[in-house]
Design a protein around this motif. Structure first.
Motif, PDB file in Angstrom:
ATOM      1  N   LYS A 161       0.833  -1.209   0.000  1.00 59.12           N
ATOM      2  CA  LYS A 161       0.000   0.000   0.000  1.00 59.12           C
ATOM      3  C   LYS A 161       0.863   1.252   0.000  1.00 59.12           C
ATOM      4  O   LYS A 161       0.555   2.240  -0.680  1.00 59.12           O
ATOM      5  CB  LYS A 161      -0.923   0.000   1.224  1.00 59.12           C
ATOM      6  N   GLU A 162       1.967   1.227   0.752  1.00 59.44           N
ATOM      7  CA  GLU A 162       2.867   2.376   0.796  1.00 59.44           C
ATOM      8  C   GLU A 162       3.558   2.588  -0.551  1.00 59.44           C
ATOM      9  O   GLU A 162       3.721   3.727  -1.002  1.00 59.44           O
ATOM     10  CB  GLU A 162       3.915   2.159   1.897  1.00 59.44           C
ATOM     11  N   MET A 163       3.953   1.492  -1.202  1.00 59.03           N
ATOM     12  CA  MET A 163       4.636   1.608  -2.487  1.00 59.03           C
ATOM     13  C   MET A 163       3.697   2.133  -3.569  1.00 59.03           C
ATOM     14  O   MET A 163       4.099   2.947  -4.416  1.00 59.03           O
ATOM     15  CB  MET A 163       5.222   0.253  -2.905  1.00 59.03           C
ATOM     16  N   ILE A 164       2.458   1.680  -3.552  1.00 60.82           N
ATOM     17  CA  ILE A 164       1.476   2.082  -4.554  1.00 60.82           C
ATOM     18  C   ILE A 164       1.298   3.607  -4.582  1.00 60.82           C
ATOM     19  O   ILE A 164       1.094   4.217  -5.640  1.00 60.82           O
ATOM     20  CB  ILE A 164       0.118   1.406  -4.280  1.00 60.82           C
ATOM     21  N   LYS A 165       1.382   4.236  -3.420  1.00 61.29           N
ATOM     22  CA  LYS A 165       1.212   5.687  -3.339  1.00 61.29           C
ATOM     23  C   LYS A 165       2.289   6.431  -4.121  1.00 61.29           C
ATOM     24  O   LYS A 165       2.060   7.552  -4.581  1.00 61.29           O
ATOM     25  CB  LYS A 165       1.237   6.130  -1.871  1.00 61.29           C
ATOM     26  N   ARG A 166       3.448   5.823  -4.294  1.00 59.78           N
ATOM     27  CA  ARG A 166       4.571   6.473  -4.966  1.00 59.78           C
ATOM     28  C   ARG A 166       4.596   6.204  -6.468  1.00 59.78           C
ATOM     29  O   ARG A 166       5.219   6.936  -7.215  1.00 59.78           O
ATOM     30  CB  ARG A 166       5.896   5.966  -4.372  1.00 59.78           C
ATOM     31  N   HIS A 167       3.944   5.114  -6.905  1.00 63.37           N
ATOM     32  CA  HIS A 167       4.092   4.648  -8.282  1.00 63.37           C
ATOM     33  C   HIS A 167       2.831   4.885  -9.097  1.00 63.37           C
ATOM     34  O   HIS A 167       1.750   4.428  -8.743  1.00 63.37           O
ATOM     35  CB  HIS A 167       4.455   3.154  -8.290  1.00 63.37           C
ATOM     36  N   GLN A 168       2.964   5.534 -10.224  1.00 61.71           N
ATOM     37  CA  GLN A 168       1.821   5.892 -11.060  1.00 61.71           C
ATOM     38  C   GLN A 168       1.377   4.767 -11.983  1.00 61.71           C
ATOM     39  O   GLN A 168       0.232   4.745 -12.427  1.00 61.71           O
ATOM     40  CB  GLN A 168       2.154   7.134 -11.898  1.00 61.71           C
ATOM     41  N   ASN A 169       2.266   3.829 -12.291  1.00 62.58           N
ATOM     42  CA  ASN A 169       1.935   2.755 -13.225  1.00 62.58           C
ATOM     43  C   ASN A 169       1.501   1.472 -12.528  1.00 62.58           C
ATOM     44  O   ASN A 169       1.420   0.419 -13.167  1.00 62.58           O
ATOM     45  CB  ASN A 169       3.138   2.448 -14.126  1.00 62.58           C
TER      46      ASN A 169
END
Length: 269
Positions: free
Chosen positions: A222-230
């Motif tokens: 969930k934390e990583m998803i916030k940073r990645h647009q793709n």
């Protein structure tokens, strides 16, 4: 070829799209038995056993290196792609296999059309780091299957995860003690490599499929998803870490739809 991974393919008469399945540590291509029927209706499939696993367990015995690296394990897969003349493919992975796929995308991004990362390991939390330390201390004392059973119960503790636990423990029995130690050592490299991956996003469509009860790894995804647009995250209800086995119908539906949306055939139409 003596030092090539064991693999199995399923051909599709019309489709030009390839899907490559990458299992996790201690598993084998057998863990994808609930995906094959659904996937082969749409795509060409490549299933492989990572070095030391499944039917690749007799390979690389002549190698001098004591330890494996993610780069070495990833290049094994690229060798199979080259052998089969597969220029690019969609990759589907589970658990530690998701890190291998992400590493492959780093080494050869032109080979990866999409990534479907199930039960993705993006960071080892405090509990899992303690388990790794415990394992490092006791791996020369305790039989490796004792350790693997402990990890399986910690990562997959619930009753509805019993099938996943038993399958992974059964497949892990095919690993020899030396192979277990090599892959166990590889797990200690997760946090440094994933810190780099977290900071650098690739322009490759990525689907994270996570069980809502995957308490060891869901939070960091969930934390990583916030940073990645793709990247997108889909959570599967009543499901833990090994979501392709615990919720196969949902796993297949979401992942096949995602691949079809980003396939070269769809983009051309």
């Amino acid at each position: 070829m003596n030092n090539m991974l064991f693999y199995k393919t399923y051909s599709h008469k019309q489709s030009k799209e390839w899907v490559v399945f990458v299992h996790g540590a201690g598993g084998s291509s057998a863990i994808w038995f609930k995906q094959i029927k659904a996937y082969k209706q749409h795509f060409n499939l490549l299933l492989l056993d990572l070095r030391g696993h499944g039917k690749s367990n007799t390979m690389f015995q002549d190698m001098i290196n004591n330890n494996y690296t993610f780069k070495m394990v990833t290049k094994d897969i690229i060798d199979v792609l080259n052998h089969l003349k597969i220029q690019s493919a969609h990759f589907v992975g589970i658990s530690l296999g998701t890190i291998i796929i992400r590493h492959l995308a780093e080494l050869a991004p032109e080979r990866v059309q999409t990534m479907t990362l199930g039960g993705a390991v993006t960071r080892l939390n405090t509990r899992s780091q303690l388990l790794i330390k415990l394992g490092n201390i006791s791996k020369h004392i305790l039989p490796y299957m004792w350790l693997y059973r402990l990890f399986a119960y910690v990562v997959m503790p619930q009753k509805n995860q019993r099938q996943s636990r038993h399958l992974f423990i059964r497949e892990a029995k095919k690993l020899c003690q030396k192979e277990f130690k090599r892959w166990f050592k590889l797990a200690t490299d997760v946090n440094p490599i994933m810190k780099y991956f977290k900071e650098k996003e690739l322009m490759i469509p990525t689907l994270y499929l996570m069980g809502e009860h995957d308490y060891m790894f869901l939070k960091s995804v969930k934390e990583m998803i916030k940073r990645h647009q793709n990247s997108v995250l889909t959570q599967l209800a009543n499901c833990g870490h090994v979501c392709n086995i615990e919720q196969p119908e949902a796993f297949n539906r979401y992942s096949i739809d995602f691949i079809q949306q980003h396939s070269q055939t769809s983009l051309a139409n």
